[in-house]
Design an enzyme around this catalytic site. Structure first.
Site, PDB file in Angstrom:
ATOM      1  N   GLY A   1      19.699 -23.611  -3.937  1.00 58.30           N
ATOM      2  CA  GLY A   1      20.030 -24.088  -2.515  1.00 58.30           C
ATOM      3  C   GLY A   1      19.639 -25.441  -2.224  1.00 58.30           C
TER       4      GLY A   1
ATOM      5  N   ALA B   1      -2.327  -9.657  14.254  1.00 55.42           N
ATOM      6  CA  ALA B   1      -1.994  -8.931  15.340  1.00 55.42           C
ATOM      7  C   ALA B   1      -1.171  -8.006  15.340  1.00 55.42           C
TER       8      ALA B   1
ATOM      9  N   GLY C   1      -0.084 -23.193  11.191  1.00 56.77           N
ATOM     10  CA  GLY C   1       1.091 -22.376  10.673  1.00 56.77           C
ATOM     11  C   GLY C   1       1.715 -22.914   9.572  1.00 56.77           C
TER      12      GLY C   1
ATOM     13  N   VAL D   1      16.962 -20.680  -0.056  1.00 54.59           N
ATOM     14  CA  VAL D   1      18.371 -20.629   0.308  1.00 54.59           C
ATOM     15  C   VAL D   1      18.193 -20.187   1.829  1.00 54.59           C
TER      16      VAL D   1
ATOM     17  N   ASP E   1      10.268 -20.618  15.290  1.00 50.57           N
ATOM     18  CA  ASP E   1      11.327 -20.317  14.365  1.00 50.57           C
ATOM     19  C   ASP E   1      11.943 -18.683  14.865  1.00 50.57           C
TER      20      ASP E   1
ATOM     21  N   HIS F   1      14.532 -58.175  15.038  1.00 47.59           N
ATOM     22  CA  HIS F   1      15.055 -58.706  13.869  1.00 47.59           C
ATOM     23  C   HIS F   1      13.800 -59.224  12.758  1.00 47.59           C
TER      24      HIS F   1
ATOM     25  N   ARG G   1      15.354 -19.541   5.571  1.00 49.09           N
ATOM     26  CA  ARG G   1      14.063 -18.797   6.218  1.00 49.09           C
ATOM     27  C   ARG G   1      14.473 -17.997   7.075  1.00 49.09           C
TER      28      ARG G   1
ATOM     29  N   CYS H   1       4.095 -25.184   9.343  1.00 46.30           N
ATOM     30  CA  CYS H   1       4.470 -26.659   9.238  1.00 46.30           C
ATOM     31  C   CYS H   1       3.285 -27.401   8.556  1.00 46.30           C
TER      32      CYS H   1
HETATM   33  P1  FAD Z   1       5.144 -21.057  11.980  1.00 39.09           P
HETATM   34  O1  FAD Z   1       4.673 -22.492  11.766  1.00 39.09           O
HETATM   35  O2  FAD Z   1       5.803 -20.529  10.771  1.00 39.09           O
HETATM   36  O3  FAD Z   1       3.520 -20.292  12.460  1.00 39.09           O
HETATM   37  C1  FAD Z   1       3.621 -19.034  12.889  1.00 39.09           C
HETATM   38  C2  FAD Z   1       2.045 -18.403  12.487  1.00 39.09           C
HETATM   39  O4  FAD Z   1       2.157 -17.215  13.134  1.00 39.09           O
HETATM   40  C3  FAD Z   1       1.882 -18.573  11.112  1.00 39.09           C
HETATM   41  O5  FAD Z   1       0.387 -19.656  10.757  1.00 39.09           O
HETATM   42  C4  FAD Z   1       1.437 -17.164  10.829  1.00 39.09           C
HETATM   43  O6  FAD Z   1       0.242 -16.887   9.947  1.00 39.09           O
HETATM   44  C5  FAD Z   1       1.150 -16.736  12.126  1.00 39.09           C
HETATM   45  N1  FAD Z   1       1.404 -15.256  12.312  1.00 39.09           N
HETATM   46  C6  FAD Z   1       2.640 -14.420  11.894  1.00 39.09           C
HETATM   47  N2  FAD Z   1       2.475 -13.224  12.427  1.00 39.09           N
HETATM   48  C7  FAD Z   1       1.368 -12.895  12.798  1.00 39.09           C
HETATM   49  C8  FAD Z   1       0.602 -12.125  13.224  1.00 39.09           C
HETATM   50  N3  FAD Z   1       1.357 -10.709  13.370  1.00 39.09           N
HETATM   51  N4  FAD Z   1      -0.762 -12.052  13.652  1.00 39.09           N
HETATM   52  C9  FAD Z   1      -1.316 -13.275  13.637  1.00 39.09           C
HETATM   53  N5  FAD Z   1      -0.577 -14.564  13.342  1.00 39.09           N
HETATM   54  C10 FAD Z   1       0.559 -14.277  12.871  1.00 39.09           C
HETATM   55  N6  FAD Z   1       9.991 -28.863  10.242  1.00 39.09           N
HETATM   56  C11 FAD Z   1      10.211 -29.851  10.750  1.00 39.09           C
HETATM   57  O7  FAD Z   1      10.274 -30.053  11.939  1.00 39.09           O
HETATM   58  N7  FAD Z   1      10.011 -31.307  10.254  1.00 39.09           N
HETATM   59  C12 FAD Z   1       9.842 -31.047   8.694  1.00 39.09           C
HETATM   60  O8  FAD Z   1       9.529 -31.982   8.027  1.00 39.09           O
HETATM   61  C13 FAD Z   1       9.616 -29.785   7.989  1.00 39.09           C
HETATM   62  N8  FAD Z   1       9.321 -29.460   6.682  1.00 39.09           N
HETATM   63  C14 FAD Z   1       9.194 -28.258   6.384  1.00 39.09           C
HETATM   64  C15 FAD Z   1       9.157 -27.898   4.973  1.00 39.09           C
HETATM   65  C16 FAD Z   1       8.872 -26.783   4.175  1.00 39.09           C
HETATM   66  C17 FAD Z   1       8.666 -26.545   2.865  1.00 39.09           C
HETATM   67  C18 FAD Z   1       9.201 -25.574   5.415  1.00 39.09           C
HETATM   68  C19 FAD Z   1       8.962 -24.164   4.681  1.00 39.09           C
HETATM   69  C20 FAD Z   1       9.178 -25.741   6.625  1.00 39.09           C
HETATM   70  C21 FAD Z   1       9.621 -27.162   7.136  1.00 39.09           C
HETATM   71  N9  FAD Z   1       9.760 -27.222   8.485  1.00 39.09           N
HETATM   72  C22 FAD Z   1       9.894 -28.535   8.841  1.00 39.09           C
HETATM   73  C23 FAD Z   1       9.969 -26.146   9.506  1.00 39.09           C
HETATM   74  C24 FAD Z   1       8.603 -26.012  10.118  1.00 39.09           C
HETATM   75  O9  FAD Z   1       7.609 -25.673   9.397  1.00 39.09           O
HETATM   76  C25 FAD Z   1       8.727 -24.827  11.222  1.00 39.09           C
HETATM   77  O10 FAD Z   1      10.157 -24.988  12.030  1.00 39.09           O
HETATM   78  C26 FAD Z   1       7.584 -24.631  12.297  1.00 39.09           C
HETATM   79  O11 FAD Z   1       6.273 -24.416  11.432  1.00 39.09           O
HETATM   80  C27 FAD Z   1       7.889 -23.438  13.097  1.00 39.09           C
HETATM   81  O12 FAD Z   1       6.684 -23.216  13.842  1.00 39.09           O
HETATM   82  P2  FAD Z   1       6.249 -21.867  14.671  1.00 39.09           P
HETATM   83  O13 FAD Z   1       5.254 -22.129  15.430  1.00 39.09           O
HETATM   84  O14 FAD Z   1       7.347 -21.251  15.077  1.00 39.09           O
HETATM   85  O15 FAD Z   1       5.822 -20.763  13.329  1.00 39.09           O
HETATM   86  P1  NAD Z   2      18.620 -24.777   4.435  1.00 34.88           P
HETATM   87  O1  NAD Z   2      19.401 -23.751   5.304  1.00 34.88           O
HETATM   88  O2  NAD Z   2      18.504 -26.099   4.699  1.00 34.88           O
HETATM   89  O3  NAD Z   2      19.557 -24.632   3.196  1.00 34.88           O
HETATM   90  C1  NAD Z   2      19.700 -23.590   2.265  1.00 34.88           C
HETATM   91  C2  NAD Z   2      20.743 -24.034   1.371  1.00 34.88           C
HETATM   92  O4  NAD Z   2      21.097 -22.911   0.403  1.00 34.88           O
HETATM   93  C3  NAD Z   2      22.218 -24.104   1.902  1.00 34.88           C
HETATM   94  O5  NAD Z   2      22.822 -25.463   1.675  1.00 34.88           O
HETATM   95  C4  NAD Z   2      22.903 -22.893   1.668  1.00 34.88           C
HETATM   96  O6  NAD Z   2      24.462 -23.277   1.468  1.00 34.88           O
HETATM   97  C5  NAD Z   2      22.307 -22.639   0.049  1.00 34.88           C
HETATM   98  N1  NAD Z   2      22.345 -21.277  -0.269  1.00 34.88           N
HETATM   99  C6  NAD Z   2      22.276 -20.274   0.192  1.00 34.88           C
HETATM  100  N2  NAD Z   2      22.507 -19.083  -0.390  1.00 34.88           N
HETATM  101  C7  NAD Z   2      22.516 -19.716  -1.808  1.00 34.88           C
HETATM  102  C8  NAD Z   2      22.701 -19.045  -2.956  1.00 34.88           C
HETATM  103  N3  NAD Z   2      22.524 -17.478  -3.342  1.00 34.88           N
HETATM  104  N4  NAD Z   2      22.914 -19.806  -4.039  1.00 34.88           N
HETATM  105  C9  NAD Z   2      22.709 -21.166  -4.032  1.00 34.88           C
HETATM  106  N5  NAD Z   2      22.655 -21.900  -2.796  1.00 34.88           N
HETATM  107  C10 NAD Z   2      22.618 -20.922  -1.714  1.00 34.88           C
HETATM  108  O7  NAD Z   2      17.506 -23.810   4.200  1.00 34.88           O
HETATM  109  P2  NAD Z   2      16.041 -24.448   3.464  1.00 34.88           P
HETATM  110  O8  NAD Z   2      16.058 -25.400   2.690  1.00 34.88           O
HETATM  111  O9  NAD Z   2      15.369 -23.008   3.033  1.00 34.88           O
HETATM  112  O10 NAD Z   2      15.347 -24.625   4.909  1.00 34.88           O
HETATM  113  C11 NAD Z   2      14.806 -23.676   5.940  1.00 34.88           C
HETATM  114  C12 NAD Z   2      14.766 -24.335   7.274  1.00 34.88           C
HETATM  115  O11 NAD Z   2      13.495 -24.776   7.157  1.00 34.88           O
HETATM  116  C13 NAD Z   2      15.866 -25.390   7.465  1.00 34.88           C
HETATM  117  O12 NAD Z   2      16.725 -24.669   8.232  1.00 34.88           O
HETATM  118  C14 NAD Z   2      14.943 -26.202   8.570  1.00 34.88           C
HETATM  119  O13 NAD Z   2      15.076 -25.555   9.904  1.00 34.88           O
HETATM  120  C15 NAD Z   2      13.532 -26.091   8.097  1.00 34.88           C
HETATM  121  N6  NAD Z   2      12.990 -27.401   7.301  1.00 34.88           N
HETATM  122  C16 NAD Z   2      13.129 -28.571   8.057  1.00 34.88           C
HETATM  123  C17 NAD Z   2      12.805 -29.498   7.421  1.00 34.88           C
HETATM  124  C18 NAD Z   2      12.817 -30.877   8.155  1.00 34.88           C
HETATM  125  O14 NAD Z   2      12.911 -30.867   9.317  1.00 34.88           O
HETATM  126  N7  NAD Z   2      12.582 -32.105   7.452  1.00 34.88           N
HETATM  127  C19 NAD Z   2      12.376 -29.484   6.231  1.00 34.88           C
HETATM  128  C20 NAD Z   2      12.332 -28.391   5.321  1.00 34.88           C
HETATM  129  C21 NAD Z   2      12.672 -27.180   6.016  1.00 34.88           C
END
Ligand code: FAD
Ligand code: NAD
Length: 465
Positions: free
Chosen positions: A183, A119, A41, A271, A312, A444, A273, A43
């Site tokens: 953001g 799907a 996915g 900004v 998510d 420590h 997800r 992640c």
């Molecule tokens: P997803 O990982 O989004 O998986 C959903 C899957 O469903 C996808 O592979 C998609 O292709 C598939 N899918 C969707 N619709 C269909 C369909 N109709 N048929 C078949 N397949 C389908 N979280 C953390 O905890 N730690 C982090 O460090 C972290 N860093 C992140 C960094 C970035 C840049 C981003 C964008 C996100 C990050 N996250 C992090 C958030 C994390 O990626 C998500 O919370 C996590 O992937 C959610 O898992 P999920 O299984 O709900 O969905």
């Molecule tokens: P976020 O909610 O962390 O941050 C979005 C930021 O954009 C906020 O500070 C908000 O005030 C700002 N914003 C919103 N509209 C704006 C605009 N028009 N102009 C300027 N600023 C604006 O969202 P993200 O960074 O996109 O991450 C999405 C989600 O992905 C997170 O909430 C988190 O759940 C997940 N994620 C987790 C990790 C981790 O666990 N380390 C890392 C990356 C992403």
């Protein structure tokens, strides 16, 4: 049309979906998982893993670059480093590829059938999968929706060309000279910091009055300070308006009501997800929603019998480990176990520099529970290990009930403290009191002593401050 039947059908093989399918397979449930893209996915493919790989590479590069500029307090000098960014990206891609194979292998070993394709629902028991070589109909007794989330697009800044989401930012061919990040939340700051360390001139445009508005100011301040030291420009209370004429920059409304044009090779929009709830016939099920998310109960059941949702697509916090924990729980419920969501907390880590770890309630959240609270922090400037790492910024803070000292929350900010999240989570999950932390010997010299000392301080007898 080919037809398959199973007991459990999981849509999406992200952390939620694959963990659910693997656990279901272990429990002997006849399971099919459908994935439109790659196992793992968001992640594994375009999120947690590739971003952490680039953050690590950027740290390594910046350490050498600092030494080359004569800024190493450790007395290390080095020649000016060069960066083969294509190789960095290839290294990151290889990690992703290995983990893709790992997830596919784990699914197979658990006896889960994987179907590659998109799907879409016919009804609450039947799904059609559009595959590369045709259409597959799947009938299931139970269905888990684990479709994840997608980046939010700003109407005035649609993705395309220079305007990119995190997905494209993780696969750039070269480090942009000028990067504007719209953001200043999790993704914007994790990736913005990494690109600044790789040498990009980074400007963060954040709409709220400070970066990381989801945390309190005490927590975000060490990150803001480090961004300044790295030369990152942060515009707060600022709004991205539109691409500048010619497309080479971004028009911004600044906090004081003025206008500015920020030149940019790339504009990374982070900004938030949004849940992936459209384009696969979800409307046919007419599920109850919770705002844009699918509404679930404490067993991840939706409003339709036999249809579950995890990860998510079900709301905040959108974190991989929450999705995985939900996935395991749902598999066990389908296997007939008595399970419900009873976790005390879901840890969150922001992999900025310094890193932020939060578990449970912040002081202001804890105050709103009606209990009177005790909160104390121990600064890393009084921690020997932090000094030996040349990183004395940040602290560890405990939040406990004043009457019985049960911990309600633990927060930390510090270089490389992500791994402390396990100790924090365990303490909360086991109902630890400040006295339990105080009575535990912390090795420590480690940063974990900051946790011990914060608890001791709250009890009125810190040793090292
Ligand atoms: P997803 O990982 O989004 O998986 C959903 C899957 O469903 C996808 O592979 C998609 O292709 C598939 N899918 C969707 N619709 C269909 C369909 N109709 N048929 C078949 N397949 C389908 N979280 C953390 O905890 N730690 C982090 O460090 C972290 N860093 C992140 C960094 C970035 C840049 C981003 C964008 C996100 C990050 N996250 C992090 C958030 C994390 O990626 C998500 O919370 C996590 O992937 C959610 O898992 P999920 O299984 O709900 O969905
Ligand atoms: P976020 O909610 O962390 O941050 C979005 C930021 O954009 C906020 O500070 C908000 O005030 C700002 N914003 C919103 N509209 C704006 C605009 N028009 N102009 C300027 N600023 C604006 O969202 P993200 O960074 O996109 O991450 C999405 C989600 O992905 C997170 O909430 C988190 O759940 C997940 N994620 C987790 C990790 C981790 O666990 N380390 C890392 C990356 C992403």
């Amino acid at each position: 049309m080919d037809e398959l039947s199973c007991k459990l059908l999981v849509i999406g093989a992200g952390p939620g979906g694959y963990a659910c399918a693997i656990r279901a397979g272990q429990l002997g449930i006849d399971t099919i998982v459908v994935e439109a893209q790659k196992p793992g996915g968001t992640c594994l493919n375009i999120g947690c893993i590739p971003s952490k790989a680039l953050i690590h590479a950027a740290d390594a590069y910046e350490t050498v670059a600092c030494a080359a500029e004569g800024k190493s307090a450790l007395g290390i000098s080095a020649a000016k480093p060069s960066l083969d960014f294509a190789r960095t990206i290839a290294w990151k891609d290889d990690i992703v590829r290995r983990l893709n194979g790992g997830v596919a292998g784990l699914l197979k070993r658990a006896g889960v059938r994987s179907v590659a394709g998109r799907a879409s629902f016919h009804d609450g028991k039947t799904v059609e999968v559009r595959m590369a070589n045709g259409i597959q109909l799947i009938h299931a007794e139970a269905i888990v929706i684990a479709t994840g989330a997608l980046p939010i697009e700003l109407p005035s800044l649609p993705f395309g060309g220079r305007v990119i989401s995190s997905t494209e930012a993780l696969a750039l061919a070269e480090v942009p000279k000028r990067l504007v990040v719209v953001g200043g939340g999790y993704i914007g700051l994790e990736l913005g910091t990494a690109f600044a360390k790789f040498g990009a001139a980074v400007t963060v445009v954040e709409a709220a009055p400070r970066i990381l508005p989801q945390y309190d100011g005490e927590i975000s301040e060490p990150v803001a300070r480090r961004l300044r030291a790295l030369g990152v420009t942060v515009l707060t209370s600022a709004k991205a308006k539109a691409l500048a004429a010619g497309g080479a920059g971004l028009e911004v409304e600044t906090g004081d009501g003025g206008q500015a044009t920020l030149e940019a090779d790339n504009i990374l929009v982070t900004v938030g997800r949004k849940p992936a709830t459209s384009g696969f016939g979800l409307e046919l099920l007419d599920l109850d929603m919770d705002g844009p998310f699918i509404r679930i109960d404490d067993r991840c059941r939706t409003s339709m019998r036999g249809v579950f949702a995890i990860g998510d697509v079900t709301g905040e916090p959108m974190l991989a480990h929450r999705a995985m924990a939900q996935g395991e729980m749902v598999a066990e419920i389908i296997a007939g176990h008595r399970r419900a969501w009873d976790r005390v907390s879901i840890p969150a880590i922001c992999f900025t520099d310094p890193e932020i770890v939060t578990v449970g309630l912040s002081p202001s959240e804890a105050s709103r529970t009606g209990f009177s609270i005790k909160t104390d922090l121990f600064p890393f400037k009084a921690n020997g290990r932090a000094l030996t790492l040349d990183r004395e910024d940040g602290f560890i803070r405990t939040v406990a009930r004043a009457d019985n000292h049960v911990l309600l929350g633990i927060q930390g900010v510090g270089a490389g403290i992500a791994e402390l999240s396990a100790a924090f989570s365990l303490a909360l999950e086991m109902g630890a009191r400040l006295e339990d932390i105080a009575a535990t010997i912390h090795a420590h010299p480690t940063q974990s002593e900051g946790f011990h000392e914060a608890a001791l301080r709250s009890l009125g007898h810190a040793i090292h401050i």
